[in-house]
Design an enzyme around this catalytic site. Structure first.
Site, PDB file in Angstrom:
ATOM      1  N   GLY A   1       0.705  -1.312   0.047  1.00 52.49           N
ATOM      2  CA  GLY A   1       0.100  -0.105   0.102  1.00 52.49           C
ATOM      3  C   GLY A   1       0.889   1.220  -0.097  1.00 52.49           C
ATOM      4  O   GLY A   1       0.578   2.301   0.895  1.00 52.49           O
TER       5      GLY A   1
ATOM      6  N   GLY B   1      -1.168   7.711   1.154  1.00 53.27           N
ATOM      7  CA  GLY B   1      -1.833   7.544   2.326  1.00 53.27           C
ATOM      8  C   GLY B   1      -0.438   7.453   3.287  1.00 53.27           C
ATOM      9  O   GLY B   1       0.552   7.979   3.125  1.00 53.27           O
TER      10      GLY B   1
ATOM     11  N   TYR C   1     -14.049  -4.016   9.538  1.00 50.14           N
ATOM     12  CA  TYR C   1     -12.586  -3.119   9.471  1.00 50.14           C
ATOM     13  C   TYR C   1     -12.093  -3.150  10.994  1.00 50.14           C
ATOM     14  O   TYR C   1     -10.950  -3.601  11.214  1.00 50.14           O
ATOM     15  CB  TYR C   1     -13.011  -1.656   9.299  1.00 50.14           C
ATOM     16  CG  TYR C   1     -11.650  -0.987   9.507  1.00 50.14           C
ATOM     17  CD1 TYR C   1     -10.574  -0.906   8.573  1.00 50.14           C
ATOM     18  CD2 TYR C   1     -11.062  -0.112  10.436  1.00 50.14           C
ATOM     19  CE1 TYR C   1      -9.576  -0.221   8.352  1.00 50.14           C
ATOM     20  CE2 TYR C   1     -10.123   0.550  10.542  1.00 50.14           C
ATOM     21  CZ  TYR C   1      -9.186   0.473   9.415  1.00 50.14           C
ATOM     22  OH  TYR C   1      -8.039   1.071   9.679  1.00 50.14           O
TER      23      TYR C   1
END
Length: 334
Positions: free
Chosen positions: A9, A13, A193
């Protein structure tokens, strides 16, 4: 010899901010960007090399919600590297978050307002879906895809002469009440989540129990409450505009509001400099920011026990066998 660091990732971010900060800490790293979107990764690679020309920055394309992609990426990494010193397991999703407006406004005028914003407890539900592998998407992306990646990369990670370190991006939102050993994918719940982040905490503890003797150590981190691509979609832009002054004010009373990905990486970068064998496997490391913007690291004992962690790990091993057999059968048929 260059240290080799893999970041999942890495194109946006926290992952992107982490890559920038790691190269500031060690400008001769070999940094491998593990990203789903290759074109975005290429742009990030070019920008990182422009600012850190002595570094080595490479790319591996991987989608941790697709196990075929994980297996391909693992084979590629084993061809390229002899070892990996650090693996930052950062990729994650929070799909279709739904805000409980009633809980938000009642919380704003309660004693729990700081806790509510710090953990999002009771505020968010998500709509999960099924992946091509037949698994819940949040579970596979945030937990199981990374678990398979670790299993596949064990030859690069397990070296008794010099330890390697796994660093997971967890959350203050990881709550025991949202996790169940009988439903590890959270297929029957509404907060996948939170469940997945608690599962990450359990898995980190189990990895330490099963791999420390082979030179592999694991830690978990919470980057704090930030405004990122993942969180921006939770609220309309005008609501964020209204809330930001409140959140800035709350920073003087609570340290969880890191707000930016750069601040959120504080604990991840701190762990880069620690001897993993000296760390407590039951501790979560929290990025924190003062009201005046200074970053530091806090610790928190995780709300779990090692027996549950080991049971969860064994469940993952059983699921791995089943999934591998299913993929093998599917490939044979095609």
């Amino acid at each position: 010899m260059r240290k080799a660091v893999l970041v999942t990732g890495a194109s946006s971010g926290v992952g992107l901010a982490l890559c920038k900060r790691l190269l500031e800490e060690d400008h001769e790293l070999h940094l491998c960007l593990a990203c789903r979107n290759r074109s975005k990764a290429e742009a990030v690679r070019a920008a990182l090399l422009a600012s850190h020309p002595l570094a080595e920055v490479s790319i591996v394309q991987v989608d941790v919600s697709d196990l075929q992609s994980v297996f391909r990426a693992s084979r590629e990494l084993k061809q390229r590297f002899q070892r990996l010193d650090y693996v930052y397991l950062n990729a994650g999703i929070m799909p279709n978050p739904q805000l409980n407006i009633k809980a938000l406004f009642s919380g704003l005028f309660s004693r729990k307002v700081i806790h509510m914003f710090s953990t999002a407890e009771g505020l968010l539900t998500q709509e999960d879906q099924i992946t091509v592998d037949g698994l819940q998407e949040v579970f596979e992306t945030n937990v199981f895809g990374h678990f398979i990646l670790i299993q596949e990369l064990a030859p690069l990670l397990c070296h008794s002469d010099s330890p390697s370190q796994l660093i997971w991006t967890s959350s203050r939102n990881a709550r025991k009440s949202n996790f169940c050993l009988e439903d590890i994918q959270h297929s029957r719940g509404q907060e996948p989540y939170s469940s997945s982040k608690y599962a990450v905490d359990l898995l980190s503890v189990a990895v330490n129990r099963n791999f420390n003797s082979r030179g592999l150590y694991s830690s978990v981190v919470c980057p704090g409450t930030m405004v990122t691509n993942m969180t921006c979609g939770i609220l309309p832009p005008f609501v964020w505009t209204l809330l930001m002054p409140i959140i800035w004010l709350l920073r003087f009373f609570a340290n969880a509001f890191t707000l930016t990905p750069y601040n959120g990486t504080e604990a991840l970068v701190w762990l880069f400099h620690q001897k993993p064998e000296s760390l407590n496997p039951l501790t979560k490391y929290l990025s924190a920011t003062t009201g005046f913007g200074s970053n530091y690291v806090m610790t928190q004992k995780m709300d779990l026990d090692e027996d549950t962690a080991e049971k969860f790990y064994q469940n993952l091993l059983e699921l791995e066998k089943h999934v591998r057999a299913t993929i093998q059968k599917r490939n044979h048929q095609s």
